[in-house]
Design a protein around this motif. Sequence first.
Motif, PDB file in Angstrom:
ATOM      1  N   THR A 267       3.829  24.863 -17.989  1.00 50.79           N
ATOM      2  CA  THR A 267       3.038  24.317 -16.874  1.00 50.79           C
ATOM      3  C   THR A 267       2.624  22.888 -17.158  1.00 50.79           C
ATOM      4  O   THR A 267       2.743  21.994 -16.299  1.00 50.79           O
ATOM      5  CB  THR A 267       1.790  25.185 -16.639  1.00 50.79           C
ATOM      6  N   ASP A 268       2.154  22.651 -18.371  1.00 55.89           N
ATOM      7  CA  ASP A 268       1.702  21.309 -18.745  1.00 55.89           C
ATOM      8  C   ASP A 268       2.850  20.308 -18.687  1.00 55.89           C
ATOM      9  O   ASP A 268       2.682  19.189 -18.169  1.00 55.89           O
ATOM     10  CB  ASP A 268       1.096  21.350 -20.146  1.00 55.89           C
ATOM     11  N   ARG A 269       4.000  20.669 -19.181  1.00 55.38           N
ATOM     12  CA  ARG A 269       5.140  19.756 -19.155  1.00 55.38           C
ATOM     13  C   ARG A 269       5.598  19.464 -17.729  1.00 55.38           C
ATOM     14  O   ARG A 269       5.989  18.331 -17.420  1.00 55.38           O
ATOM     15  CB  ARG A 269       6.296  20.331 -19.968  1.00 55.38           C
ATOM     16  N   LEU A 270       5.564  20.471 -16.886  1.00 56.63           N
ATOM     17  CA  LEU A 270       5.941  20.244 -15.485  1.00 56.63           C
ATOM     18  C   LEU A 270       4.943  19.317 -14.801  1.00 56.63           C
ATOM     19  O   LEU A 270       5.333  18.428 -14.021  1.00 56.63           O
ATOM     20  CB  LEU A 270       6.011  21.585 -14.749  1.00 56.63           C
ATOM     21  N   ASN A 271       3.676  19.472 -15.082  1.00 53.63           N
ATOM     22  CA  ASN A 271       2.641  18.610 -14.481  1.00 53.63           C
ATOM     23  C   ASN A 271       2.776  17.181 -14.960  1.00 53.63           C
ATOM     24  O   ASN A 271       2.567  16.227 -14.195  1.00 53.63           O
ATOM     25  CB  ASN A 271       1.249  19.152 -14.829  1.00 53.63           C
ATOM     26  N   ARG A 272       3.120  16.995 -16.227  1.00 54.13           N
ATOM     27  CA  ARG A 272       3.217  15.648 -16.787  1.00 54.13           C
ATOM     28  C   ARG A 272       4.477  14.917 -16.357  1.00 54.13           C
ATOM     29  O   ARG A 272       4.589  13.707 -16.551  1.00 54.13           O
ATOM     30  CB  ARG A 272       3.152  15.715 -18.320  1.00 54.13           C
ATOM     31  N   ALA A 273       5.424  15.648 -15.794  1.00 52.78           N
ATOM     32  CA  ALA A 273       6.677  15.009 -15.386  1.00 52.78           C
ATOM     33  C   ALA A 273       6.495  14.029 -14.240  1.00 52.78           C
ATOM     34  O   ALA A 273       7.265  13.076 -14.097  1.00 52.78           O
ATOM     35  CB  ALA A 273       7.693  16.075 -15.003  1.00 52.78           C
ATOM     36  N   GLY A 274       5.495  14.264 -13.399  1.00 55.11           N
ATOM     37  CA  GLY A 274       5.241  13.349 -12.287  1.00 55.11           C
ATOM     38  C   GLY A 274       6.046  13.682 -11.050  1.00 55.11           C
ATOM     39  O   GLY A 274       7.093  14.332 -11.137  1.00 55.11           O
ATOM     40  N   PRO A 275       5.580  13.224  -9.891  1.00 57.99           N
ATOM     41  CA  PRO A 275       6.210  13.606  -8.620  1.00 57.99           C
ATOM     42  C   PRO A 275       7.462  12.809  -8.268  1.00 57.99           C
ATOM     43  O   PRO A 275       8.175  13.166  -7.338  1.00 57.99           O
ATOM     44  CB  PRO A 275       5.101  13.342  -7.606  1.00 57.99           C
ATOM     45  N   ASN A 281      15.961  16.795 -12.586  1.00 56.18           N
ATOM     46  CA  ASN A 281      15.643  15.929 -13.718  1.00 56.18           C
ATOM     47  C   ASN A 281      14.401  16.405 -14.449  1.00 56.18           C
ATOM     48  O   ASN A 281      14.324  16.330 -15.677  1.00 56.18           O
ATOM     49  CB  ASN A 281      15.445  14.489 -13.248  1.00 56.18           C
ATOM     50  N   THR A 282      13.432  16.910 -13.697  1.00 53.01           N
ATOM     51  CA  THR A 282      12.212  17.420 -14.326  1.00 53.01           C
ATOM     52  C   THR A 282      12.533  18.593 -15.237  1.00 53.01           C
ATOM     53  O   THR A 282      12.073  18.660 -16.381  1.00 53.01           O
ATOM     54  CB  THR A 282      11.208  17.867 -13.252  1.00 53.01           C
TER      55      THR A 282
END
Length: 395
Positions: A267-275, A281-282
């Motif tokens: 979850t944290d890595r997905l949130n940090r990937a940015g919109p 790519n995410t």
Amino acid sequence: MTCDALVIGGGPAGLAAAEALLAAGRNVTLAEAKPSLARKLLMAGKSGLNLTKSEAAETFLAAYGDAAPNLAPMLTAFGPQEVQSWATDLGQPLFTGSTGRVFPTAMKASPLLRAWLARLTAQGLELRTRWRWTDWRHPEFIFDTPDGPRTITPKFTVLALGGASWARLGSDGQWAGMLQNAGIPLAPFRPSNAGLQIPWSAHMARHFGAPLKNVTFRAGPYTSRGEAVISARGLEGGGLYPLTPTLRDGAPLRLDLAPDLTTAQVTDRLNRAGPRQSLSNTLRKALSLTPAAQAVLQECARPLPRDAAALAAVIKDLTVPHDGVRPLDEAISTAGGVPFAALDKSLMLRSHPGVFCAGEMLDWEAPTGGYLLTACMATGFWAGRHAATFATAEA
């Protein structure tokens, strides 16, 4: 004709039984239906012959599930270390991989089989190829041979007839009818170490042949970490095979596509990937998901949730719909066969003194990884040694 010891079946279990009998000073005739011996072993060795697995005895034995208590004495007498000593005694150097799997340095089965057959022949083994067992009128065994029907009346017999998969290589299970006619109860054959049938959509076609790596597979109480290959018919591979016992009974397949991360970390890595990044790519950059893993994720969970926590939950526990395991003849091995309840501790049929059983025709199963071959040989040596002892006691 009469003979001293008869072995029916020329796979690893039958050859092991013959070796044990020869070592005990018995005259051994081995009958094999095919023109050559150990065809399934040779086929398995084409991609690297996994002889056994080097690991703690308790861990090794646990791989046999419910059959472990019955197999324990045989695997104690002839386990992974004994398999390795047997192979090196035949002049075949070995190596152990990072996962504990043991292979011949040559990686093929043919040099090992040639050396084994040469040793057995030198010890006096009489081979009868193209001899198919067709009828049993205990104590007579009737064979169809190139020279017509032949009847053998042995002093004692070891049956090592294989399971019911890969019929073209000799394991066709046709012996089951003769044993049932003799009043011997059998457990029904079922596929083991089998691929999974999945009705992929057309979008998956470009990923056929691609591996799913570093994935945890779950079904019922079983968990396996490894690799499987996406095929036109579904999934197949060593990471999946240990789940066969529950998948064939209809248990759902669940995947953890990020087994080294917790759900919170995903979850944290997905949130940090940015919109700004695309989802593809995410998933690639944040979680190292390969195109094949992403394709399975999209196939089974589309439309994917936008919320990071919800998406993380799917990635960590993805349900893959399936239509059951591949048919029996396409399985690497089979469950079912002669139940241990029909045998005494020496692997002799309780109802037919002097007739022993060994190998995959017994009702046990285990995953790939060296367990199958080790148990086939262990039961073969066990049956052969006890058959020789039985014959001596009867004399």
